[in-house]
Design an enzyme around this catalytic site. Structure first.
Site, short mmCIF file in Angstrom:
data_model
loop_
_atom_site.label_atom_id
_atom_site.label_comp_id
_atom_site.label_asym_id
_atom_site.label_seq_id
_atom_site.Cartn_x
_atom_site.Cartn_y
_atom_site.Cartn_z
N LYS A 68 0.81 -1.23 0.00
CA LYS A 68 0.00 0.00 0.00
C LYS A 68 0.84 1.28 0.00
O LYS A 68 0.47 2.26 -0.65
CB LYS A 68 -0.96 0.01 1.19
N ASP A 104 -10.41 3.06 1.85
CA ASP A 104 -10.71 2.48 3.17
C ASP A 104 -11.56 3.41 4.04
O ASP A 104 -12.45 2.96 4.75
CB ASP A 104 -9.41 2.12 3.91
#
Ligand code: ATR
Length: 279
Positions: A68, A104
């Site tokens: 990420k 997210d």
């Protein structure tokens, strides 16, 4: 005939990922000519993979642990939310440029909107944990107008880093402060890995939590973590973390395949069935 578009989820390891089930379901539901597959990419190969998406036959994809931060760093262009969180989970191409975002925070808020409308009415939250997931949750809470966000972490210094990153609304604490903080918060969020597969517990006395508070966990295996089970046993409202996984997937699907997909109970039940089968 429509051109087939291919997207991916890459991580290392990746075999546990449920993203192919989610996107596969949406491709079928919306009759999209496309494919979404899991690709195991080792850290040393990630740069080559991400900077050659077209050559690899992809229009974009999802990025998970441990890529990420690398995805964020490699992108030519990043949405603000990714800049603030410092990590990306969604990549796509625009005029040959590699674009990145982080869905997210959106997934976290959309899950609570669906499962516990009004969750953002009380403007004080207690966030447990100070890792990458915590940054996404804090971003969502600030967006929703939370005024005070207490962050308690085993390593208090990491919570302090988040307070520095996000500003005065975020206040850092050690775990020892949990019981005292619980009295004040209308929303409690576990962002640590404690409780994953039933391991470890959060040292918080649920009897101290306000009776109108909502307790949620971003861990979704098991669906009802020990933290959520404890909250439920104390008569508190709970929301499990599975919906965050489902909702965070939607913006990527829309970017790659051009259809805004819906998170339905049918999809949720498919993932729960897969989790049961994996037990
Ligand atoms: P993620 O990106 O998934 O949030 P991370 O950055 O590794 O993962 O963060 C993991 C979080 O879980 C941290 O808050 C970590 O606490 P520390 O900062 O003190 O390491 C927390 N965590 C993991 N294992 C823990 C344990 N056994 N007890 C307490 N906290 C734990």
């Amino acid at each position: 005939m429509a051109e087939t578009k291919n997207a991916f989820v890459c991580g290392h390891p990746i075999s546990h990922s449920r993203s192919p089930i989610i996107h596969g379901h949406w491709l079928k539901t919306y009759g999209v000519s496309g494919d979404y597959r899991a690709v195991d990419v080792r850290p040393e190969d990630f740069k080559d993979f991400a900077t050659n998406l077209v050559a690899n036959g992809f229009v974009g994809g999802n990025v998970t642990i441990p890529h990420k931060e690398a995805a964020f760093a490699l992108a030519d262009s990043r949405e603000t939310v990714a800049e603030i969180i410092g990590a990306a989970n969604t990549l796509w191409l625009e005029n040959g440029r590699l674009c990145a975002t982080n869905t997210d925070a959106y997934g976290f808020a959309a899950n609570l909107d669906e499962r516990s409308p009004g969750w953002d009415a009380h403007k004080t939250a207690l966030v447990i944990g100070a890792g990458g997931a915590s940054r996404a949750v804090i971003y969502a809470l600030i967006e929703r107008g939370f005024k005070t966000i207490h962050v308690a972490n085993r390593t208090e210094g990491r919570a302090r880093e988040l307070a520095d990153r996000f500003g005065a609304k975020v206040i850092a604490h050690p775990f020892a402060a949990l019981d005292e903080l619980a009295k004040d918060a209308g929303l409690l969020v576990n962002t640590t890995s404690l409780g994953m597969k039933g391991e470890g517990y959060i040292p918080l006395d649920m009897a101290k939590v306000r009776s109108d508070a909502l307790v949620t966990d971003i861990v979704y295996v098991p669906l009802i973590t020990p933290f959520l089970a404890d909250a439920k046993a104390h008569g508190l409202k709970i929301a499990d973390g599975l919906g965050m996984l489902l909702h965070q997937a939607a913006p990527g699907f829309e970017k790659w395949f051009g259809v805004q997909p819906k998170v339905t109970s049918q999809l949720r039940n498919m993932i729960i069935a897969d989790m049961e089968a994996a037990k």
